[in-house]
Write a protein that holds these residues in place. Structure first.
Motif, PDB file in Angstrom:
ATOM      1  N   THR A 291       0.839  -1.267  -0.116  1.00  0.00           N
ATOM      2  CA  THR A 291       0.050  -0.011  -0.128  1.00  0.00           C
ATOM      3  C   THR A 291       0.882   1.233  -0.051  1.00  0.00           C
ATOM      4  O   THR A 291       0.519   2.423  -0.335  1.00  0.00           O
ATOM      5  CB  THR A 291      -0.894   0.090   1.325  1.00  0.00           C
ATOM      6  OG1 THR A 291      -1.693  -1.195   1.150  1.00  0.00           O
ATOM      7  CG2 THR A 291      -2.018   1.034   1.049  1.00  0.00           C
ATOM      8  N   LYS A 292       2.036   1.140   0.644  1.00  0.00           N
ATOM      9  CA  LYS A 292       3.215   2.151   0.716  1.00  0.00           C
ATOM     10  C   LYS A 292       3.264   2.640  -0.682  1.00  0.00           C
ATOM     11  O   LYS A 292       3.189   3.977  -1.096  1.00  0.00           O
ATOM     12  CB  LYS A 292       4.433   1.965   1.243  1.00  0.00           C
ATOM     13  CG  LYS A 292       5.564   2.524   1.098  1.00  0.00           C
ATOM     14  CD  LYS A 292       6.654   1.735   1.870  1.00  0.00           C
ATOM     15  CE  LYS A 292       8.037   2.732   1.780  1.00  0.00           C
ATOM     16  NZ  LYS A 292       8.701   2.431   0.375  1.00  0.00           N
ATOM     17  N   ASP A 293       3.544   1.979  -1.530  1.00  0.00           N
ATOM     18  CA  ASP A 293       3.994   1.901  -3.083  1.00  0.00           C
ATOM     19  C   ASP A 293       2.730   2.758  -3.778  1.00  0.00           C
ATOM     20  O   ASP A 293       2.992   3.299  -4.736  1.00  0.00           O
ATOM     21  CB  ASP A 293       4.245   0.792  -3.817  1.00  0.00           C
ATOM     22  CG  ASP A 293       5.722   0.138  -3.178  1.00  0.00           C
ATOM     23  OD1 ASP A 293       5.395  -0.323  -2.052  1.00  0.00           O
ATOM     24  OD2 ASP A 293       6.600   0.250  -3.694  1.00  0.00           O
ATOM     25  N   ALA A 294       1.493   2.242  -3.491  1.00  0.00           N
ATOM     26  CA  ALA A 294       0.136   3.128  -3.947  1.00  0.00           C
ATOM     27  C   ALA A 294       0.371   4.416  -3.403  1.00  0.00           C
ATOM     28  O   ALA A 294       0.037   5.315  -4.523  1.00  0.00           O
ATOM     29  CB  ALA A 294      -1.110   2.122  -3.591  1.00  0.00           C
ATOM     30  N   PHE A 295       0.396   4.640  -2.388  1.00  0.00           N
ATOM     31  CA  PHE A 295       0.507   6.037  -1.861  1.00  0.00           C
ATOM     32  C   PHE A 295       1.602   6.950  -2.780  1.00  0.00           C
ATOM     33  O   PHE A 295       1.467   8.135  -3.054  1.00  0.00           O
ATOM     34  CB  PHE A 295       0.701   6.177  -0.403  1.00  0.00           C
ATOM     35  CG  PHE A 295      -0.352   5.732   0.558  1.00  0.00           C
ATOM     36  CD1 PHE A 295      -1.801   6.738   0.564  1.00  0.00           C
ATOM     37  CD2 PHE A 295      -0.385   4.890   1.304  1.00  0.00           C
ATOM     38  CE1 PHE A 295      -2.627   6.509   1.122  1.00  0.00           C
ATOM     39  CE2 PHE A 295      -1.572   4.293   2.098  1.00  0.00           C
ATOM     40  CZ  PHE A 295      -2.646   5.316   2.033  1.00  0.00           C
ATOM     41  N   GLU A 296       2.719   6.199  -2.695  1.00  0.00           N
ATOM     42  CA  GLU A 296       3.936   6.881  -3.574  1.00  0.00           C
ATOM     43  C   GLU A 296       3.534   7.194  -4.677  1.00  0.00           C
ATOM     44  O   GLU A 296       3.982   8.157  -5.374  1.00  0.00           O
ATOM     45  CB  GLU A 296       5.019   6.029  -3.271  1.00  0.00           C
ATOM     46  CG  GLU A 296       5.452   6.351  -1.682  1.00  0.00           C
ATOM     47  CD  GLU A 296       6.664   5.455  -1.334  1.00  0.00           C
ATOM     48  OE1 GLU A 296       7.201   5.612  -0.017  1.00  0.00           O
ATOM     49  OE2 GLU A 296       7.190   4.392  -1.905  1.00  0.00           O
ATOM     50  N   PHE A 297       2.831   6.214  -5.379  1.00  0.00           N
ATOM     51  CA  PHE A 297       2.753   6.380  -6.974  1.00  0.00           C
ATOM     52  C   PHE A 297       1.691   7.618  -7.034  1.00  0.00           C
ATOM     53  O   PHE A 297       2.003   8.532  -8.150  1.00  0.00           O
ATOM     54  CB  PHE A 297       1.957   5.271  -7.492  1.00  0.00           C
ATOM     55  CG  PHE A 297       1.604   5.021  -8.918  1.00  0.00           C
ATOM     56  CD1 PHE A 297       2.251   5.102  -9.942  1.00  0.00           C
ATOM     57  CD2 PHE A 297       0.261   5.331  -9.167  1.00  0.00           C
ATOM     58  CE1 PHE A 297       2.034   5.088 -11.581  1.00  0.00           C
ATOM     59  CE2 PHE A 297      -0.183   5.620 -10.538  1.00  0.00           C
ATOM     60  CZ  PHE A 297       0.547   5.142 -11.657  1.00  0.00           C
ATOM     61  N   GLN A 298       0.746   7.658  -6.362  1.00  0.00           N
ATOM     62  CA  GLN A 298      -0.157   8.947  -6.510  1.00  0.00           C
ATOM     63  C   GLN A 298       0.630  10.193  -6.205  1.00  0.00           C
ATOM     64  O   GLN A 298       0.248  11.101  -6.772  1.00  0.00           O
ATOM     65  CB  GLN A 298      -1.311   8.671  -5.420  1.00  0.00           C
ATOM     66  CG  GLN A 298      -2.158   7.610  -5.840  1.00  0.00           C
ATOM     67  CD  GLN A 298      -3.401   7.854  -6.670  1.00  0.00           C
ATOM     68  OE1 GLN A 298      -3.850   9.033  -6.729  1.00  0.00           O
ATOM     69  NE2 GLN A 298      -4.142   7.067  -7.249  1.00  0.00           N
ATOM     70  N   GLN A 299       1.436  10.014  -5.176  1.00  0.00           N
ATOM     71  CA  GLN A 299       2.012  11.408  -4.812  1.00  0.00           C
ATOM     72  C   GLN A 299       3.082  11.828  -6.031  1.00  0.00           C
ATOM     73  O   GLN A 299       3.284  13.033  -6.089  1.00  0.00           O
ATOM     74  CB  GLN A 299       2.947  11.423  -3.571  1.00  0.00           C
ATOM     75  CG  GLN A 299       2.014  11.519  -2.318  1.00  0.00           C
ATOM     76  CD  GLN A 299       2.855  12.174  -1.144  1.00  0.00           C
ATOM     77  OE1 GLN A 299       3.535  11.171  -0.759  1.00  0.00           O
ATOM     78  NE2 GLN A 299       2.847  13.186  -0.845  1.00  0.00           N
ATOM     79  N   SER A 300       3.777  10.857  -6.554  1.00  0.00           N
ATOM     80  CA  SER A 300       4.866  11.036  -7.480  1.00  0.00           C
ATOM     81  C   SER A 300       4.042  12.111  -8.691  1.00  0.00           C
ATOM     82  O   SER A 300       4.597  12.861  -9.463  1.00  0.00           O
ATOM     83  CB  SER A 300       5.459  10.063  -8.150  1.00  0.00           C
ATOM     84  OG  SER A 300       5.000   9.051  -8.267  1.00  0.00           O
ATOM     85  N   ILE A 301       2.711  11.569  -8.991  1.00  0.00           N
ATOM     86  CA  ILE A 301       1.889  12.321  -9.866  1.00  0.00           C
ATOM     87  C   ILE A 301       1.414  13.665  -9.314  1.00  0.00           C
ATOM     88  O   ILE A 301       1.469  14.795 -10.144  1.00  0.00           O
ATOM     89  CB  ILE A 301       0.626  11.398 -10.342  1.00  0.00           C
ATOM     90  CG1 ILE A 301       1.152  10.059 -11.052  1.00  0.00           C
ATOM     91  CG2 ILE A 301      -0.075  12.542 -11.369  1.00  0.00           C
ATOM     92  CD1 ILE A 301      -0.296   9.069 -10.940  1.00  0.00           C
ATOM     93  N   GLY A 302       1.100  13.703  -7.950  1.00  0.00           N
ATOM     94  CA  GLY A 302       0.460  14.880  -7.495  1.00  0.00           C
ATOM     95  C   GLY A 302      -0.885  14.429  -7.177  1.00  0.00           C
ATOM     96  O   GLY A 302      -1.707  14.558  -8.208  1.00  0.00           O
ATOM     97  N   ARG A 303      -1.300  14.688  -5.930  1.00  0.00           N
ATOM     98  CA  ARG A 303      -2.765  14.489  -5.252  1.00  0.00           C
ATOM     99  C   ARG A 303      -3.669  15.751  -6.173  1.00  0.00           C
ATOM    100  O   ARG A 303      -4.668  14.924  -6.661  1.00  0.00           O
ATOM    101  CB  ARG A 303      -2.934  14.497  -3.930  1.00  0.00           C
ATOM    102  CG  ARG A 303      -4.223  14.062  -3.650  1.00  0.00           C
ATOM    103  CD  ARG A 303      -4.279  14.260  -1.985  1.00  0.00           C
ATOM    104  NE  ARG A 303      -4.420  15.581  -1.708  1.00  0.00           N
ATOM    105  CZ  ARG A 303      -4.334  15.926  -0.247  1.00  0.00           C
ATOM    106  NH1 ARG A 303      -4.134  15.255   0.619  1.00  0.00           N
ATOM    107  NH2 ARG A 303      -4.601  17.453  -0.196  1.00  0.00           N
ATOM    108  N   ASP A 304      -3.185  16.725  -6.258  1.00  0.00           N
ATOM    109  CA  ASP A 304      -4.102  17.881  -6.887  1.00  0.00           C
ATOM    110  C   ASP A 304      -4.082  17.768  -8.401  1.00  0.00           C
ATOM    111  O   ASP A 304      -5.317  17.730  -8.799  1.00  0.00           O
ATOM    112  CB  ASP A 304      -3.148  19.356  -6.477  1.00  0.00           C
ATOM    113  CG  ASP A 304      -1.817  19.206  -6.874  1.00  0.00           C
ATOM    114  OD1 ASP A 304      -1.389  18.094  -7.019  1.00  0.00           O
ATOM    115  OD2 ASP A 304      -1.320  20.363  -7.022  1.00  0.00           O
TER     116      ASP A 304
END
Ligand SMILES: Cc1ncc(COP(=O)(O)O)c(C=O)c1O
Length: 419
Positions: free
Chosen positions: A311-324
């Protein structure tokens, strides 16, 4: 100055020997392992600035426009590689792999807090939204006659958790309508209806951030700002989490349960329970994680750890795109879709057009056509949708980072053909 190449973005958190995952469109299966290795796609080669590259991360059938991807996460290639790393380690020496369980759990909490705000100690790890809701409502102490105020729009998991809360405590559960016509729902009216229904006996308010029955987004922040301080505000957040750009502590609720296997596109069978302060909850399921804080509310028993830890990697995937950026992409496509559908005769868009009271879900009623039939007709036209699992069932579409604006136009054309 050194300019990092965007194409070779190495997915943060992916352990050194990342597994190569073949299967991008255009790959030719080969029985020759060397040839296969040379054509295999490195999942880490992706560009978080490029929406096509992001879409290519999904294993989804590229022949279909996937407007139901949010229902249950289609993994990304990076996520599957991270899962494979954990699975390999668990497979090679399970006992040794289990020694890193506390560190891996903490890493998930840290990644969750980096993505959704607050402190890692505010995140308990669950297997689903439903499990989080059960822990939340099952852990509250209420006295007979005290009241839970909730709505008529919530998903079965909230309804049934409250039925059990009532059985266990004798508390009263009262339901109100937050709107009569979903398309006309407004922030002010929903806030007023909820606040007007609060009584001196109200101890808990149970809400759903985004209704999967209508696509209406409930103004949690506005309601929380006006609610009496002694009332515990509990939220099913699953269709707002990673679909609305807000930090959880700023939402104003006390507890929020969400799966991480919907809009976050995390591992199937994972979720989080966020708590402002854990004190009001007694644990429901014995934990293996520790006696304090989120660990106390993280259910024990062995899990599919390769999923939970990734799940850590899924959070990081989204963050590298940018939540906004992810949210803007979702909302832009949702508005494009609502505008296009609104012009079709014989069709009613149930979800409000205003992004302030909607998110990624769009519900539609096609006159004289049951939603399940519409789903079938659209699939035959290459557009994947779903039917809402409620007594009044609507056709439901959810644009996301797995879809494109061109596919939104295809979906509008396909719906206009069948309407
Ligand atoms: C509003 C809402 N809450 C909860 C759920 C269940 O989520 P989970 O599968 O994570 O328990 C759903 C649908 O699946 C839903 O629409």
């Amino acid at each position: 100055m050194h300019t990092p190449t965007r194409r070779l973005f190495l997915g943060a958190g992916l352990a050194g020997g990342a597994t190569l995952v073949a299967g991008c469109s255009g790959d030719t299966p080969s029985s020759d392992p060397e040839a296969a290795a040379s054509t295999a796609v490195d999942p880490r080669e992706w560009d978080p600035q490029d929406w096509d590259s992001i879409r290519a991360q999904f294993l989804l059938d590229p022949e279909l426009a996937q407007f139901a991807a949010f229902v249950l996460s289609p993994h990304t290639r990076l996520l599957d590689a991270a899962i494979a790393d954990h699975r390999d380690r668990l497979g090679r020496d399970t006992e040794d792999a289990l020694l890193v369980r506390p560190a891996n759990e903490e890493a998930v909490r840290e990644a969750a807090a980096a993505f959704a705000g607050g402190d890692p100690s505010q995140y308990a790890l669950t297997d689903s939204t439903t499990m989080g809701l059960a822990i939340m409502f099952g852990g509250l102490s209420l006295r007979e006659g005290e009241e839970v105020l909730t709505t008529t729009h919530d998903f079965f998991s909230t309804r049934d958790s409250l039925r059990l809360l009532k059985l266990r405590t004798g508390a009263k559960v009262r339901r109100i309508d937050l709107y009569d016509d979903p398309a006309e729902a407004t922030v002010d009216d929903m806030t007023k209806r909820l606040l007007d229904a609060v009584t001196p006996k109200t101890r808990v308010v149970a809400l759903t951030w985004v209704h999967s029955s209508t696509g209406v987004r409930v103004p949690i922040q506005e309601i929380a700002a006006e609610l009496r301080d002694d009332i515990i505000l509990c939220v099913d957040g699953v269709h707002g989490f990673a679909a609305v750009d807000v930090d959880l502590p700023d939402l104003g609720c006390d507890f929020l349960a969400t799966g991480t296997h919907k809009w976050l596109f995390g591992p199937r069978g994972t979720g989080i329970l966020w708590g402002r302060d854990w004190e009001p909850l007694t644990e429901l399921i014995p934990t293996f994680s520790g006696p304090e804080g989120p660990a106390r509310l993280t259910p024990g028993g062995y899990h599919a750890f390769e999923h939970q830890w990734a799940t850590k990697d899924a959070f990081e995937f989204q963050q590298s795109i940018g939540r906004d950026r992810v949210v803007v992409r979702t909302v832009e496509q949702a508005s494009q879709l609502k505008d296009g559908l609104a012009g079709i005769d014989g069709l009613r868009v149930i979800t409000p057009s205003d992004p302030a009271v909607s998110a990624g879900i769009i519900c539609v009623d096609i006159q004289g056509m049951p939603a399940v039939d519409a789903v079938e007709e659209l699939r035959a036209r290459g557009v994947v949708t779903s039917a809402t699992p409620y007594q009044t069932s609507y056709l439901r579409l959810g644009p996301s980072i797995a879809t494109s604006p061109e596919q939104v136009d295809e979906a509008i054309a396909a719906v206009s053909e069948i309407a």
